[in-house]
Design an enzyme around this catalytic site. Sequence first.
Site, short mmCIF file in Angstrom:
data_model
loop_
_atom_site.label_atom_id
_atom_site.label_comp_id
_atom_site.label_asym_id
_atom_site.label_seq_id
_atom_site.Cartn_x
_atom_site.Cartn_y
_atom_site.Cartn_z
N ARG A 123 15.73 -62.36 -11.25
CA ARG A 123 16.84 -62.50 -10.66
C ARG A 123 18.06 -62.30 -11.51
O ARG A 123 19.20 -62.27 -11.23
CB ARG A 123 16.80 -63.85 -9.93
CG ARG A 123 15.63 -63.85 -8.79
CD ARG A 123 15.84 -65.10 -7.82
NE ARG A 123 17.20 -64.82 -6.84
CZ ARG A 123 17.90 -65.75 -6.88
NH1 ARG A 123 17.64 -67.09 -7.23
NH2 ARG A 123 19.03 -65.52 -6.10
N GLY A 228 9.02 -54.55 12.09
CA GLY A 228 8.67 -53.32 11.73
C GLY A 228 8.50 -52.27 12.71
O GLY A 228 9.25 -52.15 13.49
N ALA A 229 7.31 -51.48 12.76
CA ALA A 229 7.02 -50.35 13.56
C ALA A 229 7.03 -51.05 15.16
O ALA A 229 7.00 -50.10 15.78
CB ALA A 229 5.73 -49.83 13.28
N GLY A 257 14.52 -53.51 6.50
CA GLY A 257 15.06 -54.82 7.09
C GLY A 257 16.29 -55.27 6.82
O GLY A 257 17.08 -55.62 7.63
N ASP A 258 16.92 -54.50 5.63
CA ASP A 258 18.43 -54.85 5.17
C ASP A 258 19.07 -53.95 6.47
O ASP A 258 20.25 -54.30 6.65
CB ASP A 258 18.54 -54.44 3.94
CG ASP A 258 17.84 -55.34 2.85
OD1 ASP A 258 17.63 -56.61 3.22
OD2 ASP A 258 17.37 -54.99 1.73
#
Length: 319
Positions: A123, A228-229, A257-258
């Site tokens: 990070r 997801g799919a 996802g973003d």
Amino acid sequence: MDARPRQRYHAGAMFVLVVGDANADLCARLARFPREGDDSPLAGLDWQSGGSALNVATALARLGGRARLAARVGVDPAAEVALDAPRRAGVALELVQRDPSLATGLCFAAVSPGGERTFFSYRGANVALAGVDAPAAFRDAAWLHLGAHALIEGPQRATALALIDEAERRALGVSVDLCLPLVRGAPAEARAIVARAAVAFANERESEAAEAAGVALGAARVLVEKLGARGARVCRSGQGVGVPAFAVEARDTTACGDAFVAGFLLATVRGALPEHAAVVGNAAGALTATRPGAAPALPSRDEVRGLLVERGASEASLL
């Protein structure tokens, strides 16, 4: 009943303030995923912009929205890798800080042949985000979105919480995209932010971890599960509605996802109901899956609108 998150909409002020991590991504396409101690060849390797918050801000800008990113990078070459995609997309970067001693966050994304990605992250400078000027941050803002990594540790956590307080004072909507480190490592913090959120996003693994940790995701006014799919599920008042995915040939699920979050938020600040916002999110996520990489794979407004028109979705009018 109107299912829009309770907030004040600003017709002429469309900035989404995005707070969280900005990384340089080292993306590797694997010939096969190795066991621990194994030796596996790579089918490809490249550097890209990444980090959940950076990806969301970049996707918002590419979709025709206005995004302002609050993040912290180092003064190393990796910082220029991280900021390349949002700069090209037109994200407002005046709140991005430079750390003189900590390195820019780095994520090694290992992509299996089927498109599944596994992350190994450092990070770095992200955790030191501090001293964000609220008037500058919220100038012409319509919404505050947080990548949940921002709530884990260090000055970044205190900064994120202060910005949530300010957003609530200004009657703006607040959303959070959960992450496994927060849900598993700081469930009390996860519970607190979900309870304050107009919209909480979680993928299947995060939902499962939240249930195991006693984090009631239904406390958010709107819960959006990224499947997801299989598309998405929008939940409110204990009732869930499935929103089917757009069928595509997936090559790489990094940043899908973003992209979904960005599409959902853009539609939301333009007044869409959550179920319709999820359709835009699904389209953005589907197109991202068809190409390799993180931020460089994010689709444009014309691409997402074209997919929505092609599939007969009325939500194309939101773009």
